[in-house]
Motif scaffolding. Structure first.
Motif, PDB file in Angstrom:
ATOM      1  N   LEU A   1     -62.294   1.199 -23.123  1.00 50.31           N
ATOM      2  CA  LEU A   1     -63.087   0.311 -22.268  1.00 50.31           C
ATOM      3  C   LEU A   1     -62.164  -0.261 -21.192  1.00 50.31           C
ATOM      4  CD1 LEU A   1     -65.399  -1.535 -24.856  1.00 50.31           C
ATOM      5  CD2 LEU A   1     -65.954   0.402 -23.374  1.00 50.31           C
TER       6      LEU A   1
ATOM      7  N   CYS B   1     -61.809   2.392 -28.459  1.00 52.68           N
ATOM      8  CA  CYS B   1     -62.509   1.095 -28.421  1.00 52.68           C
ATOM      9  C   CYS B   1     -63.911   1.226 -29.022  1.00 52.68           C
ATOM     10  CB  CYS B   1     -62.664   0.642 -26.970  1.00 52.68           C
ATOM     11  SG  CYS B   1     -61.107   0.354 -26.122  1.00 52.68           S
ATOM     12  N   PRO B   2     -64.570   0.090 -29.314  1.00 50.97           N
ATOM     13  CA  PRO B   2     -65.969   0.164 -29.756  1.00 50.97           C
ATOM     14  C   PRO B   2     -66.796   0.982 -28.760  1.00 50.97           C
ATOM     15  CG  PRO B   2     -65.123  -2.066 -30.037  1.00 50.97           C
ATOM     16  CD  PRO B   2     -64.067  -1.299 -29.297  1.00 50.97           C
TER      17      PRO B   2
ATOM     18  N   CYS C   1     -57.239  -9.687 -28.886  1.00 48.60           N
ATOM     19  CA  CYS C   1     -56.648  -9.353 -27.581  1.00 48.60           C
ATOM     20  C   CYS C   1     -56.664 -10.596 -26.678  1.00 48.60           C
ATOM     21  CB  CYS C   1     -57.417  -8.207 -26.940  1.00 48.60           C
ATOM     22  SG  CYS C   1     -59.143  -8.592 -26.624  1.00 48.60           S
TER      23      CYS C   1
ATOM     24  N   LEU D   1     -66.916  -5.452 -22.885  1.00 48.73           N
ATOM     25  CA  LEU D   1     -67.405  -6.035 -24.135  1.00 48.73           C
ATOM     26  C   LEU D   1     -67.237  -7.560 -24.102  1.00 48.73           C
ATOM     27  CD1 LEU D   1     -66.673  -4.575 -27.660  1.00 48.73           C
ATOM     28  CD2 LEU D   1     -66.632  -7.022 -27.254  1.00 48.73           C
ATOM     29  N   ILE D   2     -66.118  -7.998 -23.576  1.00 49.51           N
ATOM     30  CA  ILE D   2     -65.850  -9.449 -23.519  1.00 49.51           C
ATOM     31  C   ILE D   2     -66.775 -10.106 -22.497  1.00 49.51           C
ATOM     32  CG2 ILE D   2     -64.093 -11.194 -22.998  1.00 49.51           C
ATOM     33  CD1 ILE D   2     -61.976  -9.127 -23.854  1.00 49.51           C
TER      34      ILE D   2
ATOM     35  N   TYR E   1     -55.492  -0.498 -26.400  1.00 47.16           N
ATOM     36  CA  TYR E   1     -55.915   0.885 -26.651  1.00 47.16           C
ATOM     37  C   TYR E   1     -55.422   1.809 -25.541  1.00 47.16           C
ATOM     38  CZ  TYR E   1     -58.653   0.047 -30.805  1.00 47.16           C
ATOM     39  OH  TYR E   1     -59.009  -0.256 -32.098  1.00 47.16           O
TER      40      TYR E   1
ATOM     41  N   ALA F   1     -59.858  -2.051 -18.824  1.00 47.50           N
ATOM     42  CA  ALA F   1     -58.958  -3.205 -18.981  1.00 47.50           C
ATOM     43  C   ALA F   1     -58.620  -3.543 -20.429  1.00 47.50           C
ATOM     44  CB  ALA F   1     -59.520  -4.439 -18.274  1.00 47.50           C
ATOM     45  N   CYS F   2     -58.850  -2.597 -21.346  1.00 47.86           N
ATOM     46  CA  CYS F   2     -58.381  -2.813 -22.724  1.00 47.86           C
ATOM     47  C   CYS F   2     -56.950  -2.282 -22.812  1.00 47.86           C
ATOM     48  CB  CYS F   2     -59.261  -2.084 -23.735  1.00 47.86           C
ATOM     49  SG  CYS F   2     -58.621  -2.282 -25.410  1.00 47.86           S
TER      50      CYS F   2
ATOM     51  N   CYS G   1     -62.390  -6.431 -19.884  1.00 47.47           N
ATOM     52  CA  CYS G   1     -63.151  -5.540 -20.772  1.00 47.47           C
ATOM     53  C   CYS G   1     -64.653  -5.878 -20.731  1.00 47.47           C
ATOM     54  CB  CYS G   1     -62.595  -5.723 -22.181  1.00 47.47           C
ATOM     55  SG  CYS G   1     -63.621  -5.054 -23.473  1.00 47.47           S
TER      56      CYS G   1
ATOM     57  N   VAL H   1     -54.562  -3.663 -31.478  1.00 48.87           N
ATOM     58  CA  VAL H   1     -53.966  -4.982 -31.201  1.00 48.87           C
ATOM     59  C   VAL H   1     -52.771  -5.239 -32.110  1.00 48.87           C
ATOM     60  CG1 VAL H   1     -56.114  -5.992 -30.325  1.00 48.87           C
ATOM     61  CG2 VAL H   1     -55.536  -6.262 -32.754  1.00 48.87           C
TER      62      VAL H   1
ATOM     63  N   LYS I   1     -60.235 -11.714 -25.264  1.00 53.87           N
ATOM     64  CA  LYS I   1     -61.120 -12.439 -26.186  1.00 53.87           C
ATOM     65  C   LYS I   1     -60.555 -13.826 -26.485  1.00 53.87           C
ATOM     66  CE  LYS I   1     -62.150  -9.289 -29.500  1.00 53.87           C
ATOM     67  NZ  LYS I   1     -62.695  -8.932 -30.818  1.00 53.87           N
TER      68      LYS I   1
HETATM   69  S1  SF4 Z   1     -59.500  -5.086 -28.069  1.00 57.02           S
HETATM   70 FE1  SF4 Z   1     -60.004  -3.934 -26.205  1.00 57.02          FE
HETATM   71  S2  SF4 Z   1     -62.117  -3.236 -26.521  1.00 57.02           S
HETATM   72 FE2  SF4 Z   1     -61.755  -4.894 -27.989  1.00 57.02          FE
HETATM   73  S3  SF4 Z   1     -62.472  -6.739 -26.909  1.00 57.02           S
HETATM   74 FE3  SF4 Z   1     -60.269  -6.561 -26.532  1.00 57.02          FE
HETATM   75  S4  SF4 Z   1     -60.087  -5.493 -24.570  1.00 57.02           S
HETATM   76 FE4  SF4 Z   1     -62.197  -5.151 -25.349  1.00 57.02          FE
END
Ligand code: SF4
Ligand code: SF4
Length: 383
Positions: free
Chosen positions: A331, A246-247, A105, A77-78, A337, A333-334, A75, A303, A108
C-alpha cells in the motif's frame, strides 16, 4: 471469469449486512471494542464479554475528508480508517464503546493521537523488535495494561479463567480458518483466491464466534467434497500464486480478481487476513499473560525488525501450496513492507527460484489498467 457460489457475498455486502446485526446486539447492551491490527489480543476482548470489530477501512470514499488533517502521501488504510471516524460514516466505529490502537507503524501511531480526539483510544506500545530480553517483558506489560484499561472502562474484573476460556475459543477459530485456507493446497485449485480472502474477511461480520466457525467449516467441507468428486486427479495449467504484503482487502478486485480472471489461481495468502496470524496458536499450557505476549509478539508483520521468520514462512508456503510465483502488494507509503520487499524478492527469486512481482498501489481505481498490464506480463513470464 472466476466462478463464485450463488449465495456469495462480496466484502462490502457482508460488511453492510453486519450493520443491522451489530445494532441489534448494541440495543441488547452488547459491549463492542473497535480495533485495527492483528497484534491486538482479541482474547482479552472476548474475556471482557465484548465483541472485537476490525475498523480498518478498505475504500477510498472517506479519504478526501481525512486528507484535510493527514498528509496525502500516507497509507490509504490509515487515511480511510481515520476518514470514516472523522465523517462519522462507519457504523462499526459509531457502535464501538472503546477503541484500541497499537504503535505498529509511524502513520498509525500518529493517526491514533487524532483519533483519540474523536473517541477515546487506548494505544498499546508494541516493541519494534521481538528479540532482546526486554521485548517480551515490555509487551507482556502492555497486554496487562490493556486488560486493566478494559476492566476500568467496563468496571469489571477479567479473571484468568475467562481469559483461558477465550484462548481456547480463539485457538479453535484459528484451526477452523486455517483448514479453510489450507484448501489452497489442493492441486488443481479447489476454489478461487478471491473467495478464500473474501469469505474470511466476511466471517468477521458474523459476530457469534461459534456460528462463524460453523459457517466456515460447512463451506470447507462443501468445497472439499466438490473437489474430491470433480477435480481431484485432473490437470490444470493455470499458474499458482502466493500473495504477500500489506492488507489486501481494499485492492482485492484490481489485483486478485484481475489476475484470476486472466487465468491464474491465487492459492495462498501471507497476510493478516490470511495465514500470518493463524500459523501459531496461543500456548494453552502457559500462564495466560505469558501465553498471549508470546503469541502476539510472534506475528510476522514487517513492522518488526528484524523479521526473518516472515521469509521462512513464505518459503514454507511456496513449498506446501506449490506456488509458481509471488505477488507482493504494497500500500502506498507503507515503508516497512516496501523496504522489506527487497529481501522478499531476493529470497523468493534466489532461494526459492520463483517469479516475483511487486505492486505498489492505493485504493483508487486510477491504476487498474496499468496493474492489469503488469499482471498480464507476469503471467506470460510464468508461461
Ligand atoms: S503497516 Fe503499512 S499497510 Fe499497515 S497501516 Fe501501516 S503503513 Fe498501512
Ligand atoms: S500488516 Fe502489520 S500493522 Fe497491518 S494489520 Fe497486519 S499486523 Fe497490523
Amino acid at each position: 471469469m472466476i466462478q463464485l457460489p450463488k449465495n456469495f457475498e462480496t466484502y462490502p455486502e457482508a460488511r453492510k449486512a453486519g450493520f443491522l446485526r451489530m445494532k441489534e446486539l448494541k440495543d441488547r447492551g452488547q459491549r463492542v471494542v473497535g480495533m485495527f491490527c492483528s497484534f491486538v489480543p482479541t482474547e482479552l476482548i472476548y474475556a471482557a464479554d465484548a465483541i472485537p470489530i476490525g475498523l480498518c477501512a478498505f475504500t477510498d470514499e472517506p479519504i478526501p475528508a481525512a486528507e484535510a488533517h493527514l498528509p496525502r502521501n500516507l497509507c490509504p488504510l490509515i487515511k480511510a480508517s481515520y476518514g470514516f471516524a472523522l465523517t462519522d460514516t462507519c457504523p462499526y466505529f459509531y457502535f464501538s464503546d472503546f477503541i484500541v490502537g497499537e504503535t505498529t507503524c509511524d502513520g498509525k501511531r500518529k493517526m491514533f493521537e487524532l483519533l483519540d480526539e474523536i473517541k477515546h483510544t487506548h494505544v498499546m506500545q508494541l516493541p519494534p523488535s521481538r528479540t532482546g530480553a526486554l521485548a517480551l517483558e515490555s509487551w507482556k506489560a502492555e497486554i496487562i495494561r490493556f486488560k486493566e484499561a478494559l476492566e476500568q472502562f467496563y468496571q469489571i474484573e477479567i479473571t484468568d479463567d475467562k481469559i483461558r476460556e477465550a484462548i481456547r475459543r480463539k485457538n479453535h477459530e484459528r484451526d477452523v480458518m486455517l483448514r479453510f485456507l489450507e484448501l489452497g493446497k489442493c492441486k488443481p485449485a479447489a476454489l478461487s483466491g478471491y473467495e478464500l480472502g473474501t469469505r474470511l474477511d466476511a466471517a468477521a461480520f458474523s459476530f457469534d464466534l461459534e456460528a462463524r466457525c460453523a459457517e466456515v467449516e460447512a463451506r470447507t467441507a462443501e468445497i472439499l467434497a466438490d473437489w474430491n468428486a470433480n477435480k481431484k486427479g485432473t490437470v490444470s495449467n493455470r499458474p499458482r500464486l502466493l500473495v504477500t504484503g500489506c492488507p489486501n482487502t481494499g485492492v482485492r478486485d484490481k489485483i486478485i480478481k484481475a489476475v484470476e480472471d486472466m487465468g491464474a489461481d491465487v492459492v495462498c495468502f501471507d497476510a493478516c487476513n490470511g495465514l500470518r496470524d493463524k500459523l501459531r496458536k496461543v500456548d494453552e499450557n502457559l500462564p495466560v499473560m505469558d501465553a498471549l505476549a508470546q503469541k502476539y509478539l510472534d506475528i510476522t508483520c514487517s513492522v518488526m525488525s528484524p523479521n526473518p521468520q516472515r521469509l521462512t514462512d513464505i518459503g514454507d508456503m511456496i513449498d506446501q501450496y506449490q506456488a509458481d510465483g509471488v505477488i507482493e502488494i504494497i500500500l502506498q507509503a507503507c515503508h516497512t513492507y516496501n523496504i522489506e520487499s527487497y529481501e522478499v524478492k531476493r529470497y523468493v527469486t534466489e532461494q526459492k527460484g520463483k517469479a516475483y512481482l511487486c505492486i505498489e498501489t492505493d485504493y483508487s481505481k486510477a491504476d487498474s489498467g496499468q496493474i492489469a498490464t503488469r499482471l498480464g506480463a507476469f503471467l506470460e513470464m510464468l508461461g
